[in-house]
Design a protein around this motif. Structure first.
Motif, short mmCIF file in Angstrom:
data_model
loop_
_atom_site.label_atom_id
_atom_site.label_comp_id
_atom_site.label_asym_id
_atom_site.label_seq_id
_atom_site.Cartn_x
_atom_site.Cartn_y
_atom_site.Cartn_z
N GLY A 1 -3.12 2.16 5.94
CA GLY A 1 -2.42 1.22 5.07
C GLY A 1 -2.08 -0.09 5.74
N TRP B 1 1.00 4.54 -2.74
CA TRP B 1 1.57 3.98 -1.52
C TRP B 1 3.01 3.56 -1.76
CZ3 TRP B 1 -0.90 3.82 3.21
CH2 TRP B 1 -2.25 4.19 3.20
N ASP C 1 2.56 -4.71 1.19
CA ASP C 1 3.51 -3.86 1.92
C ASP C 1 4.03 -4.53 3.18
OD1 ASP C 1 2.89 -2.07 -0.03
OD2 ASP C 1 1.80 -0.67 1.24
N ARG D 1 -7.66 0.70 6.61
CA ARG D 1 -7.57 1.21 5.25
C ARG D 1 -6.85 2.56 5.22
NH1 ARG D 1 -10.65 0.11 0.85
NH2 ARG D 1 -10.40 -2.00 1.67
N ASP E 1 -3.93 -2.69 5.93
CA ASP E 1 -4.53 -3.82 5.22
C ASP E 1 -3.84 -4.12 3.90
OD1 ASP E 1 -5.30 -1.57 3.83
OD2 ASP E 1 -7.43 -2.13 3.68
N ARG E 2 -2.69 -3.53 3.66
CA ARG E 2 -1.98 -3.68 2.39
C ARG E 2 -1.05 -4.89 2.47
NH1 ARG E 2 -2.37 0.12 -1.20
NH2 ARG E 2 -0.28 -0.31 -2.03
#
Length: 527
Positions: free
Chosen positions: A215, A257, A221, A212, A217-218
């Motif tokens: 980033g 983000w 993206d 998390r 787990d995005r």
């Protein structure tokens, strides 16, 4: 059990090697650079040549006054740990070397900076792009972000792209990714120490927290890009600072983000066993281990070469061949082993959150003043009775070396042929001054699966120290990931599965390949 099944299936054996790709699909060789299209970039200065910190001071725990936390010194941190160290050329091909070692020079490890507002660096989350020595700003943080940092500090998250290693090494790649993470932990810790900063792995943090914060787990993206597995989160800065990870995890959901991950290969081979062991070793939040205070020890003897940290880490190389002639003195050998013992405030072991769970079985070949033979070196002397009971009962266990060094001779014998056989018939294990296998307490992983990758990471940290110690001794080292696991266990008389050989290493006099041209890591002026 998934951990046991993966470990057994991924073992090399004389009659068959662990499952691999069979051939190298050069058209799909992974891009060595993870980048995020659309993420703003923060250029970092190249300033390592101006850093006067000497390696011998760092390895003895004599650190300089803490440097300011700003863009220049954050740049130094990455320049001395995860940056390029040189470019090599041969026959029209060109490839980069980095300060942190990697299996096959494939570099699955990625680094992320999670920082409050610093001079020259806005608060937020950044990916370090080593090819350009820049920070890619992945997230812009809000006003509450800085309050989570209770003192001058930053976080560094490390992750792995398993496909980078699996492309070449197949199933065994998961092991190598963890070795490389350990190399990187030690590299970051030693670079931080050269700047006068403390560094420690936040062991209580779970994998989901790291994903998390960085980033990882995005979904939007990454899209079809290869995913990254969260490995560790490190706190760097003043010795007593803390950070509110819970607050940062919560605040990361409110960050802005930016940036899309690049795809490294057009097609892939699915290694389901790697996916399975990664899932099985998923680390939840835990209660951090209380590590007993280590006994006071004399500092290790000074190495042969008095080098500044920047020179040493940038000249580090993996040997591809040894001359089979060069030896080393017993005192130099003892000093090298001495740096593997944890001491309060001495990197990289001051960064590691658990007591030593990895010990060494050594094949000594060419150490003047020491019998050739098989030795055991304990990184925690309290493990003596347990390890002695686990090995062949007729070993001598004769104590040698300085009184504080837990080094024991098992048998005086020329074991060059055995070392070469165990290391997949590679001559570097026999032509060296010494070779070794790292014995990890595998039983821990069977009881707590998240400890499985941690054992390999501890091995990688040992490897990185040995790499630097070899260079400082005027020699060279190389990690050996290809070895016959159970052949090593049989030689030692190791029964059961509480202990397993998890990484091999060797140190000797290198044969340099004069055909290769060496170029600077970055343009002298500009980028």
């Amino acid at each position: 059990m998934t951990i046991r099944a993966y470990h057994e299936t991924s073992k090399h054996r004389p009659e068959r090697y662990a499952p691999g790709p069979g051939r190298l699909d050069w058209a799909n060789q992974p891009d060595p650079w993870r980048s995020y299209a659309g993420a703003p970039q923060v250029a970092l200065p190249l300033a390592a040549d101006g850093l006067a910190t000497r390696y011998n001071d760092v390895r003895r725990g004599s650190l300089p006054a803490p440097a300011p936390l700003d863009r220049e010194h954050v740049g130094l941190l990455f320049e001395l740990s995860l940056a390029l160290s040189a470019w090599k050329e041969f026959g029209g091909s060109r490839w980069a070397l980095r300060c942190n070692p990697s299996s096959g020079n494939l570099h699955p490890t990625e680094g992320y900076l999670i920082a409050p507002a610093l001079p020259g660096v806005a608060a937020g989350v950044y990916h370090y792009l080593s090819r350009k020595h820049v920070l890619e700003q992945r997230a812009q943080a809000g006003d509450d972000w800085d309050a989570a940092f209770r003192g001058p500090a930053v976080l560094v998250a490390l992750s792995s792209i398993h496909w980078r290693e699996a492309w070449k090494y197949g199933m065994r790649a998961y092991r190598y990714c963890q070795h490389d993470c350990g190399h990187a932990i030690a590299a970051v810790s030693l670079a931080a120490a050269a700047l006068g900063w403390s560094a420690r792995v936040l062991d209580a943090v779970g994998d989901d927290d790291i994903a998390r914060l960085a980033g990882l787990d995005r979904e939007a993206d990454f899209g079809t890009a290869e995913r990254e597995a969260p490995d560790v989160l490190m706190l760097l800065g003043a010795a007593q600072v803390t950070v509110d990870v819970d607050a940062l995890v919560a605040l990361s959901g409110h960050c802005t983000w930016q940036g899309a991950a690049n795809r490294l290969s057009t097609s892939h081979v699915d290694w389901h066993d790697i996916d399975a062991v990664h899932a099985a070793a998923h680390k939840p939040r835990i209660t951090a281990e209380v590590v007993p205070a280590t006994p006071a020890l004399p500092p290790p003897a000074q190495p042969a070469l008095e080098l500044v940290v920047a020179t040493l880490v940038r000249q580090r190389r993996s040997a591809v061949a040894f001359d089979g002639v060069t030896g080393m003195s017993a005192d130099a050998f003892f000093a090298m082993l001495d740096t593997l013992l944890p001491r309060p405030g001495v990197p990289p072991w001051s960064a590691w959150a658990t007591r030593p769970q990895v010990h060494l079985a050594l094949f000594v070949h060419r150490v003047t003043g020491l019998d050739a033979g098989l030795y055991v070196f304990l990184r925690d002397a309290t493990a003596l009775d347990e390890l002695r009971a686990a090995l062949r009962e007729d070993w001598a266990w004769h104590k040698v070396g300085p009184p504080h060094l837990p080094l024991y001779l098992l048998i005086p014998y020329d074991l060059r042929a055995a070392a070469q056989h165990i290391c997949c018939h590679q001559e570097i294990a026999a032509d060296s001054c010494f070779a070794l296998g790292m014995l990890g307490r595998f039983g821990l992983a069977l009881r707590e699966p998240w400890r499985y990758p941690a054992l390999f990471r501890e091995c990688g940290m040992i490897g990185q120290v040995l790499y630097l110690e070899a260079e400082a001794a005027g020699l060279r080292g190389t990690g050996i990931g290809c070895y016959f696991d159970d052949a090593m266990h049989t030689l030692l008389g190791l029964a059961g599965s509480e202990w397993q050989s998890l990484y091999h290493f060797t140190v000797g006099g290198p044969i340099e390949d004069v055909r290769l041209s060496s170029l600077p890591p970055y343009p002298v002026a500009g980028r």
